[in-house]
Design an enzyme around this catalytic site. Structure first.
Site, PDB file in Angstrom:
ATOM      1  N   GLY A  13       0.767  -1.242   0.000  1.00 56.92           N
ATOM      2  CA  GLY A  13       0.000   0.000   0.000  1.00 56.92           C
ATOM      3  C   GLY A  13       0.800   1.295   0.000  1.00 56.92           C
ATOM      4  O   GLY A  13       0.338   2.299   0.530  1.00 56.92           O
ATOM      5  N   SER A  19       2.270   8.171   2.094  1.00 55.28           N
ATOM      6  CA  SER A  19       1.515   6.962   2.438  1.00 55.28           C
ATOM      7  C   SER A  19       1.858   6.468   3.835  1.00 55.28           C
ATOM      8  O   SER A  19       3.039   6.412   4.210  1.00 55.28           O
ATOM      9  CB  SER A  19       1.831   5.849   1.436  1.00 55.28           C
ATOM     10  OG  SER A  19       1.396   6.183   0.138  1.00 55.28           O
ATOM     11  N   ASP A  64      -1.961  -6.186  -7.442  1.00 50.35           N
ATOM     12  CA  ASP A  64      -3.315  -5.688  -7.209  1.00 50.35           C
ATOM     13  C   ASP A  64      -3.944  -6.662  -6.214  1.00 50.35           C
ATOM     14  O   ASP A  64      -4.121  -7.837  -6.526  1.00 50.35           O
ATOM     15  CB  ASP A  64      -4.084  -5.678  -8.542  1.00 50.35           C
ATOM     16  CG  ASP A  64      -5.537  -5.252  -8.377  1.00 50.35           C
ATOM     17  OD1 ASP A  64      -6.054  -5.251  -7.233  1.00 50.35           O
ATOM     18  OD2 ASP A  64      -6.165  -4.932  -9.403  1.00 50.35           O
ATOM     19  N   VAL A  65      -4.268  -6.170  -5.009  1.00 50.89           N
ATOM     20  CA  VAL A  65      -4.740  -7.075  -3.951  1.00 50.89           C
ATOM     21  C   VAL A  65      -6.141  -7.631  -4.219  1.00 50.89           C
ATOM     22  O   VAL A  65      -6.613  -8.484  -3.478  1.00 50.89           O
ATOM     23  CB  VAL A  65      -4.699  -6.409  -2.555  1.00 50.89           C
ATOM     24  CG1 VAL A  65      -3.286  -5.973  -2.197  1.00 50.89           C
ATOM     25  CG2 VAL A  65      -5.672  -5.245  -2.466  1.00 50.89           C
ATOM     26  N   TYR A 156     -17.645   9.334   5.046  1.00 54.87           N
ATOM     27  CA  TYR A 156     -16.811   8.119   5.016  1.00 54.87           C
ATOM     28  C   TYR A 156     -17.615   6.930   4.482  1.00 54.87           C
ATOM     29  O   TYR A 156     -17.086   6.022   3.849  1.00 54.87           O
ATOM     30  CB  TYR A 156     -16.214   7.836   6.401  1.00 54.87           C
ATOM     31  CG  TYR A 156     -14.986   6.952   6.335  1.00 54.87           C
ATOM     32  CD1 TYR A 156     -13.869   7.345   5.587  1.00 54.87           C
ATOM     33  CD2 TYR A 156     -14.929   5.739   7.012  1.00 54.87           C
ATOM     34  CE1 TYR A 156     -12.742   6.541   5.524  1.00 54.87           C
ATOM     35  CE2 TYR A 156     -13.799   4.935   6.960  1.00 54.87           C
ATOM     36  CZ  TYR A 156     -12.714   5.334   6.210  1.00 54.87           C
ATOM     37  OH  TYR A 156     -11.602   4.540   6.145  1.00 54.87           O
ATOM     38  N   LYS A 163     -14.388  -0.802   6.827  1.00 52.23           N
ATOM     39  CA  LYS A 163     -13.454  -0.819   7.971  1.00 52.23           C
ATOM     40  C   LYS A 163     -14.032  -1.603   9.143  1.00 52.23           C
ATOM     41  O   LYS A 163     -13.279  -2.239   9.889  1.00 52.23           O
ATOM     42  CB  LYS A 163     -13.100   0.601   8.401  1.00 52.23           C
ATOM     43  CG  LYS A 163     -12.251   1.392   7.401  1.00 52.23           C
ATOM     44  CD  LYS A 163     -10.922   0.744   7.098  1.00 52.23           C
ATOM     45  CE  LYS A 163      -9.983   1.709   6.369  1.00 52.23           C
ATOM     46  NZ  LYS A 163      -8.749   1.028   5.895  1.00 52.23           N
ATOM     47  N   ILE A 192      -4.931  11.911   8.354  1.00 53.27           N
ATOM     48  CA  ILE A 192      -3.625  12.396   7.890  1.00 53.27           C
ATOM     49  C   ILE A 192      -3.745  12.689   6.397  1.00 53.27           C
ATOM     50  O   ILE A 192      -4.359  11.909   5.657  1.00 53.27           O
ATOM     51  CB  ILE A 192      -2.524  11.332   8.131  1.00 53.27           C
ATOM     52  CG1 ILE A 192      -2.380  11.032   9.620  1.00 53.27           C
ATOM     53  CG2 ILE A 192      -1.198  11.782   7.535  1.00 53.27           C
ATOM     54  CD1 ILE A 192      -1.383   9.918   9.941  1.00 53.27           C
ATOM     55  N   THR A 194      -3.000  12.280   3.047  1.00 49.27           N
ATOM     56  CA  THR A 194      -2.307  11.367   2.133  1.00 49.27           C
ATOM     57  C   THR A 194      -3.041  11.394   0.798  1.00 49.27           C
ATOM     58  O   THR A 194      -4.053  12.089   0.666  1.00 49.27           O
ATOM     59  CB  THR A 194      -2.327   9.919   2.665  1.00 49.27           C
ATOM     60  OG1 THR A 194      -3.690   9.491   2.744  1.00 49.27           O
ATOM     61  CG2 THR A 194      -1.694   9.813   4.045  1.00 49.27           C
ATOM     62  N   LEU A 195      -2.579  10.604  -0.156  1.00 50.20           N
ATOM     63  CA  LEU A 195      -3.255  10.525  -1.452  1.00 50.20           C
ATOM     64  C   LEU A 195      -4.716  10.106  -1.267  1.00 50.20           C
ATOM     65  O   LEU A 195      -5.615  10.634  -1.924  1.00 50.20           O
ATOM     66  CB  LEU A 195      -2.524   9.509  -2.351  1.00 50.20           C
ATOM     67  CG  LEU A 195      -2.967   9.440  -3.808  1.00 50.20           C
ATOM     68  CD1 LEU A 195      -2.769  10.786  -4.505  1.00 50.20           C
ATOM     69  CD2 LEU A 195      -2.220   8.336  -4.546  1.00 50.20           C
ATOM     70  N   ALA A 196      -4.949   9.153  -0.342  1.00 44.87           N
ATOM     71  CA  ALA A 196      -6.314   8.663  -0.112  1.00 44.87           C
ATOM     72  C   ALA A 196      -7.201   9.735   0.521  1.00 44.87           C
ATOM     73  O   ALA A 196      -8.426   9.612   0.500  1.00 44.87           O
ATOM     74  CB  ALA A 196      -6.291   7.416   0.776  1.00 44.87           C
TER      75      ALA A 196
END
Ligand code: NAD
Ligand code: 0WE
Length: 256
Positions: A13, A19, A64-65, A156, A163, A192, A194-196
């Site tokens: 990830g 990240s 790719d998971v 979310y 989650k 935080i 991050t890209l996400a």
């Protein structure tokens, strides 16, 4: 003596140097671990390769998971590079359709729900099943989660449901793999950038609101998530399993 001296691990990830996976991989490497990394697709390789070099990663391979064959190939590579032995795996992957994080949760489509749960929750179990046979002397599996699993957080949405499934998976995997001395835990990180988190409308305001309410009156850093991860990956946490550790400046502990 370093915390993870001689240990071999995988981190899934990393997209860039923001990240959480990167902060964890770096903390693990600083503590003496040898780490193998994945990259999700070729677009990200340009960013991830220099990071892999920076920590002298044992290997860097695509995965790719959501793709069973890709997971098989990645673990075959890991088994080869690490002589069939693995001490830890970090799962720092999440994805939902952007539209599902903008609208109302009630409008989540069947396809959007399936995608979010597949990439963000099931992939941890798919990884655990492949990692466990390589963890001959026990091991530590770690995933990243968020408070939206516990409370409805604005926007979310389906990620919160994913989650919640991921956190339950931590407990079921801990029960299954405990007899083999494999521990399974999650870190529930505070927000935080991050890209996400990029492009989530109102993320700035959320950061401020979170810092204002948190007992420590601030947000958490990627470095702090990396440090907590180093503890959970190490033998310092040898009796900790099935746990979700909040690394959130105390936000989860207070009401108003
Ligand atoms: P990030 O975008 O840097 O990391 C997410 C990673 O998931 C990326 O590397 C992306 O390539 C990867 N990914 C997505 N779909 C994939 C797939 N099908 N196969 C393989 N990889 C895939 O963002 P991040 O914030 O570091 O997120 C890492 C984890 O931390 C996520 O589980 C996220 O939910 C969690 N988390 C983030 C925050 C936050 O505020 N940033 C807070 C709590 C928890
Ligand atoms: O888990 C996350 C983010 C996960 C995520 C982000 C995206 C953005 C781009 C999953 N899928 C996508 N898909 C995209 O197309 N976090 C914990 C960060 C986050 O995201 C939020 C948050 C927080 C915090 C979304 C709404 C509200 C709060």
């Amino acid at each position: 003596m370093k915390l993870l001296e001689g240990k071999r691990g995988l981190v899934f990830g990393i997209a860039n140097d923001h990240s959480l996976g990167w902060h964890i991989a770096r903390a693990a490497a600083l503590q003496g671990a040898r780490v193998g990394l994945n990259y999700h697709d070729d677009r990200l390789l340009r960013r991830v390769r220099p990071l892999a070099d920076q920590i002298q990663a044992a290997f860097l391979a695509p995965c790719d998971v959501a793709d069973e064959a890709a997971l098989d190939a990645f673990f075959a590579r890991a088994a080869d590079v690490f002589d069939g032995q693995l001490d830890f795996v970090v799962h720092s992957v999440a994805f939902a359709d952007r539209a599902d994080l903008l609208g109302r949760f009630v409008d989540t489509t069947r396809a959007g729900h399936a995608l979010a749960l597949d990439v963000s929750a099931y992939s941890f179990t798919a990884i655990a099943r492949r990692a466990a046979p390589l963890m001959l002397g026990g091991g530590s599996l770690l995933t990243l989660t968020y408070y939206g699993a516990e409370k409805a957080m604005p926007g979310y949405n389906v990620m919160g449901v994913a989650k919640a499934a991921l956190e339950a998976s931590v407990r079921y995997l801990a029960a299954d793999l405990g007899p083999a001395s494999i521990r399974v835990n999650g870190i529930s990180a505070g927000p935080i950038r991050t890209l996400a988190a990029a492009g989530i409308p109102g993320f700035r305001d959320m950061l401020k609101a979170t810092a204002d309410k948190a007992p420590l009156r601030r947000n958490v850093t990627g470095g702090e998530v990396g440090d907590a991860a180093a503890f959970l990956l190490s033998d310092l946490s040898s009796a900790v399993t099935g746990e979700i550790l909040h690394v959130d400046a105390g936000y989860h502990a207070v009401g108003v």
